[in-house]
Design a protein around this motif. Sequence first.
Motif, mmCIF file in Angstrom:
data_model
loop_
_atom_site.group_PDB
_atom_site.id
_atom_site.type_symbol
_atom_site.label_atom_id
_atom_site.label_comp_id
_atom_site.label_asym_id
_atom_site.label_seq_id
_atom_site.Cartn_x
_atom_site.Cartn_y
_atom_site.Cartn_z
ATOM 1 N N ARG A 82 29.163 35.902 35.790
ATOM 2 C CA ARG A 82 29.810 35.900 34.481
ATOM 3 C C ARG A 82 29.913 37.322 33.919
ATOM 4 O O ARG A 82 30.931 37.689 33.323
ATOM 5 N N VAL A 83 28.884 38.122 34.142
ATOM 6 C CA VAL A 83 28.925 39.517 33.687
ATOM 7 C C VAL A 83 30.014 40.281 34.438
ATOM 8 O O VAL A 83 30.752 41.074 33.849
ATOM 9 N N ILE A 84 30.130 40.042 35.746
ATOM 10 C CA ILE A 84 31.190 40.686 36.529
ATOM 11 C C ILE A 84 32.559 40.355 35.936
ATOM 12 O O ILE A 84 33.431 41.226 35.814
ATOM 13 N N GLN A 85 32.748 39.098 35.547
ATOM 14 C CA GLN A 85 34.024 38.691 34.951
ATOM 15 C C GLN A 85 34.267 39.396 33.616
ATOM 16 O O GLN A 85 35.376 39.892 33.347
ATOM 17 N N LEU A 86 33.240 39.449 32.768
ATOM 18 C CA LEU A 86 33.402 40.058 31.442
ATOM 19 C C LEU A 86 33.634 41.564 31.539
ATOM 20 O O LEU A 86 34.509 42.105 30.837
ATOM 21 N N ILE A 87 32.891 42.238 32.416
ATOM 22 C CA ILE A 87 33.108 43.670 32.609
ATOM 23 C C ILE A 87 34.501 43.907 33.194
ATOM 24 O O ILE A 87 35.213 44.842 32.802
ATOM 25 N N GLY A 88 34.897 43.044 34.123
ATOM 26 C CA GLY A 88 36.242 43.147 34.698
ATOM 27 C C GLY A 88 37.318 43.029 33.640
ATOM 28 O O GLY A 88 38.293 43.778 33.641
ATOM 29 N N PHE A 125 31.321 43.272 52.466
ATOM 30 C CA PHE A 125 31.989 43.701 51.237
ATOM 31 C C PHE A 125 33.202 44.570 51.562
ATOM 32 O O PHE A 125 34.273 44.411 50.968
ATOM 33 N N SER A 126 33.053 45.479 52.514
ATOM 34 C CA SER A 126 34.138 46.390 52.881
ATOM 35 C C SER A 126 35.298 45.638 53.523
ATOM 36 O O SER A 126 36.466 45.912 53.228
ATOM 37 N N LEU A 127 34.975 44.696 54.403
ATOM 38 C CA LEU A 127 36.028 43.898 55.040
ATOM 39 C C LEU A 127 36.791 43.105 53.990
ATOM 40 O O LEU A 127 38.032 43.033 54.020
ATOM 41 N N MET A 176 33.925 39.644 49.654
ATOM 42 C CA MET A 176 33.327 40.654 48.779
ATOM 43 C C MET A 176 32.144 40.066 48.008
ATOM 44 O O MET A 176 31.091 40.698 47.884
ATOM 45 N N ALA A 177 32.320 38.855 47.500
ATOM 46 C CA ALA A 177 31.239 38.199 46.752
ATOM 47 C C ALA A 177 30.030 37.953 47.647
ATOM 48 O O ALA A 177 28.877 38.134 47.232
ATOM 49 N N ASN A 178 30.272 37.539 48.893
ATOM 50 C CA ASN A 178 29.171 37.352 49.832
ATOM 51 C C ASN A 178 28.450 38.665 50.075
ATOM 52 O O ASN A 178 27.216 38.707 50.161
ATOM 53 N N GLY A 211 33.490 37.215 40.406
ATOM 54 C CA GLY A 211 32.372 36.691 39.617
ATOM 55 C C GLY A 211 32.129 35.216 39.880
ATOM 56 O O GLY A 211 30.976 34.778 40.023
ATOM 57 N N LEU A 212 33.217 34.454 39.954
ATOM 58 C CA LEU A 212 33.096 33.018 40.239
ATOM 59 C C LEU A 212 32.449 32.793 41.598
ATOM 60 O O LEU A 212 31.526 31.973 41.743
ATOM 61 N N PHE A 213 32.903 33.539 42.599
ATOM 62 C CA PHE A 213 32.369 33.376 43.947
ATOM 63 C C PHE A 213 30.917 33.851 44.056
ATOM 64 O O PHE A 213 30.123 33.264 44.801
#
Length: 209
Positions: A55-61, A119-121, A21-23, A87-89
């Motif tokens: 980092r934003v992805i982590q905080l919003i999550g 992302f879908s996979l 997903m991160a890729n 977010g880390l990835f």
Amino acid sequence: MSKKVKTLLRYTWILFGLFLMANGVVFLLRAHLGVSPWDVLHVGLAARTGLTVGRVIQLIGLMVVLLSWLLRVRPQVSTLLNMFFIGLFVDLVNSLSYIPQPATLWLKLISYVFGIAIFSLGTALYISGNRGAGPRDSLMLGLTRMTKLRVGTVRTALEVLVAIIGYFLGGPLGLGTVLFALLVGVFLEFSFKLIKQVKALPFWQSILS
């Protein structure tokens, strides 16, 4: 096979899904055609705050998980893994720079569609690990219970809202955002069918059942 080994393999399966997903997210970012609605918000906030997109992805999550909890949807294991590891990835993949920056429109389109597929996979992989939904899906369920509206209505309203907010923060809303909305369901359906066949194999059936 021992229970510990089965548990390790299950979470390896889930984490590999999150890595894919991160890729996919980074492929979309580097195509410069616009990103998914939530990533419009993530990128917009990253530009405003100086934080990395990951980092934003982590905080919003984290904020979404807490809000979902207030709506009586308790986070499960995959919810927390999703919140932290995507977010880390994303930051890891960005730093390694192995995903190319397409130069022409056709290459951008190919890269973008490939990103949606990856992302879908990844999404289908982590969901099929049967350890709970992601933060945003949990929020959708909580809001559906509270408002009594249909799931599709709530999900669409959420996607539109975060995209608008992200756009006004400077996020990359564009043609790609529309492509994502049109294609992600098709790729998800194909991915779930593919993974269903893999899970039917005796080895994975004993682990993921």
